[in-house]
Every structure is written in C-alpha cells, then in structure tokens.
Design a protein around this motif. Structure first.
Motif, mmCIF file in Angstrom:
data_model
loop_
_atom_site.group_PDB
_atom_site.id
_atom_site.type_symbol
_atom_site.label_atom_id
_atom_site.label_comp_id
_atom_site.label_asym_id
_atom_site.label_seq_id
_atom_site.Cartn_x
_atom_site.Cartn_y
_atom_site.Cartn_z
ATOM 1 N N LEU A 110 0.794 -1.019 -0.109
ATOM 2 C CA LEU A 110 -0.035 -0.179 0.037
ATOM 3 C C LEU A 110 0.814 1.190 0.032
ATOM 4 O O LEU A 110 0.420 2.213 -0.618
ATOM 5 N N ASN A 111 1.925 1.081 0.639
ATOM 6 C CA ASN A 111 3.012 2.448 0.722
ATOM 7 C C ASN A 111 3.352 2.635 -0.901
ATOM 8 O O ASN A 111 3.540 3.906 -1.208
ATOM 9 N N THR A 112 3.804 1.537 -1.356
ATOM 10 C CA THR A 112 4.173 1.716 -2.767
ATOM 11 C C THR A 112 3.133 2.180 -3.807
ATOM 12 O O THR A 112 3.195 3.254 -4.546
ATOM 13 N N ILE A 113 1.807 1.748 -3.766
ATOM 14 C CA ILE A 113 0.548 2.097 -4.318
ATOM 15 C C ILE A 113 0.414 3.613 -4.009
ATOM 16 O O ILE A 113 0.086 4.550 -5.039
ATOM 17 N N ASN A 114 0.650 3.950 -2.841
ATOM 18 C CA ASN A 114 0.310 5.357 -2.418
ATOM 19 C C ASN A 114 1.581 6.230 -3.117
ATOM 20 O O ASN A 114 0.940 7.439 -3.410
ATOM 21 N N GLU A 115 2.595 5.739 -3.275
ATOM 22 C CA GLU A 115 3.588 6.769 -3.682
ATOM 23 C C GLU A 115 3.246 6.900 -5.249
ATOM 24 O O GLU A 115 3.532 8.045 -5.960
ATOM 25 N N TRP A 116 2.570 5.899 -5.952
ATOM 26 C CA TRP A 116 2.522 5.859 -7.318
ATOM 27 C C TRP A 116 1.440 6.792 -7.669
ATOM 28 O O TRP A 116 1.517 7.622 -8.564
ATOM 29 N N PHE A 117 0.361 6.950 -6.883
ATOM 30 C CA PHE A 117 -0.840 7.509 -7.052
ATOM 31 C C PHE A 117 -0.871 9.055 -6.401
ATOM 32 O O PHE A 117 -1.641 9.808 -6.781
ATOM 33 N N PHE A 118 -0.546 8.933 -5.151
ATOM 34 C CA PHE A 118 -0.430 10.229 -4.264
ATOM 35 C C PHE A 118 0.843 10.710 -3.865
ATOM 36 O O PHE A 118 0.834 11.760 -3.072
ATOM 37 N N GLY A 119 1.860 10.453 -4.673
ATOM 38 C CA GLY A 119 3.037 10.822 -4.271
ATOM 39 C C GLY A 119 3.371 12.491 -4.391
ATOM 40 O O GLY A 119 4.048 13.081 -3.635
ATOM 41 N N GLN A 120 2.443 12.953 -5.438
ATOM 42 C CA GLN A 120 2.554 14.269 -5.605
ATOM 43 C C GLN A 120 1.882 15.203 -4.625
ATOM 44 O O GLN A 120 2.063 16.419 -4.648
ATOM 45 N N LEU A 121 1.095 14.352 -3.692
ATOM 46 C CA LEU A 121 0.331 14.990 -2.820
ATOM 47 C C LEU A 121 1.093 15.315 -1.483
ATOM 48 O O LEU A 121 0.468 15.635 -0.372
#
Length: 193
Positions: free
Chosen positions: A16-27
């Motif tokens: 989930l941390n990896t997915i979070n960085e892919w989709f929401f890293g810019q936030l």
C-alpha cells in the motif's frame, strides 16, 4: 498462524505504501506526511483482524520503511516513528475491545462503530508521531502538519476500507463464506454481515 498474520500485514502495508507513492506521491505535504496515506487503512484493518500480530507486523513495516525507504539519519527517530505508527492503531483496537466488547469475530462491529474507529485511528497515529516530533524539537508548523497527517490517514483509511468493501460486494455473500473464518472476519470488519 501468528507468523502468517505478521507477514501478511508487512506485505500489505509495504504494498500500500508503494501504491500510495505511485498515485498520491505528488500530494506530499512534507517528507513522510501526505494528504492521502493508504497504509493508514492497513493499520486499522491489521489490528482489527489480527490484534497483536497486526501490531507486530505494522511495527516491522514501519522499521523497514524508516530505515530503508525514508532513510532517517537518526535511528531513534526511525524506531519511535515506527512505534508511533503501529501503536496508535493498536491502542484504538484495545480501546474498542474494552469500550464495545469487540470480539475477535468482529460480530459487534457496526458500520457506525467502524466509522468512529476510522476517525479515532486517524487521530491517534498522527498524534503519537507529532509527540515524537515535539520530543525531538521539531515544532515548526506542528498544528498544520498534524492536521495534514490526520486528513491523509483519514482519506487513506476510507479509500482502503471502502475499496475492499466494494470489492467484497462482488464476492459470495456472507452466508456462503461462514466456513472461512478469515474471510468472514473481513466481511464483519467492513460491515457486510
């Protein structure tokens, strides 16, 4: 069985941390604080489903991230951050057990109680993190930082819980999975029974 729960928690949290960085890293608001933090959803699920094993898996996940991903220069900060991230959810779980008589079957976890746990868990972990920050003298913009982490944890937990809940809606009904305790616990955790 306990080891499997710990390993499952670690793998899902890191994923989930990896997915979070892919989709929401810019936030990202600041280093390690994001406006949407999907792993927060795993914190609540792991403790509700696995109890102490979930806490252990979350702590190990936090250590792995803090030492090998975020690479904090201060090992004390890395350990305290991992403890803050895992302990907040675990304390909420223990409180729910005491307050609601929450059983391992999660039979009495109503949708209203689940939402309350989401809110309290989203407050607890950021609070413990910010106590660590204050202890280490990092108090600049601490209120704004706390609010951002709270919102990120809340949004991430909602996304995870309701994505799983929506996905499970396409799976067999709760009546058809009663003989599968783990899946039944997930159904109960998400209010699908």
């Amino acid at each position: 069985m306990q080891l499997a729960m710990v390993v499952t928690t670690v793998l899902l949290f890191l994923s989930l941390n990896t997915i979070n960085e892919w989709f929401f890293g810019q936030l990202e608001y600041s280093y390690g604080i994001n406006w949407v933090f999907l792993p927060a959803g795993m914190r609540l699920l792991a403790t509700l489903l696995f109890g102490t094993a979930g806490f252990t898996g979350l702590f190990i996940s936090g250590l792995l991230l803090n030492f090998f991903h975020f690479t904090f220069d201060d090992p004390v900060r890395a350990v305290l951050g991992a403890l803050a991230g895992s302990l907040g959810a675990y304390l909420v779980y223990l409180l729910a057990q005491r307050r609601y008589g929450l059983r391992t079957s999660l039979a009495n976890l109503t949708p209203r109680r689940l939402m309350l746990l989401i809110v309290v868990c989203s407050m607890a972990s950021p609070l413990l993190h910010h106590l660590v920050f204050a202890y280490q003298g990092h108090t600049e913009n601490i209120v704004r930082s706390y609010l951002t982490m709270f919102i990120g944890d809340f949004m991430g937990t909602l996304l995870v819980i309701y994505t799983i809940k929506g996905t499970l809606a396409f799976l067999p009904s709760a009546d058809r999975v009663r003989h599968r305790p783990m899946l039944m616990n997930i159904y109960k955790c998400l209010g699908l029974t």
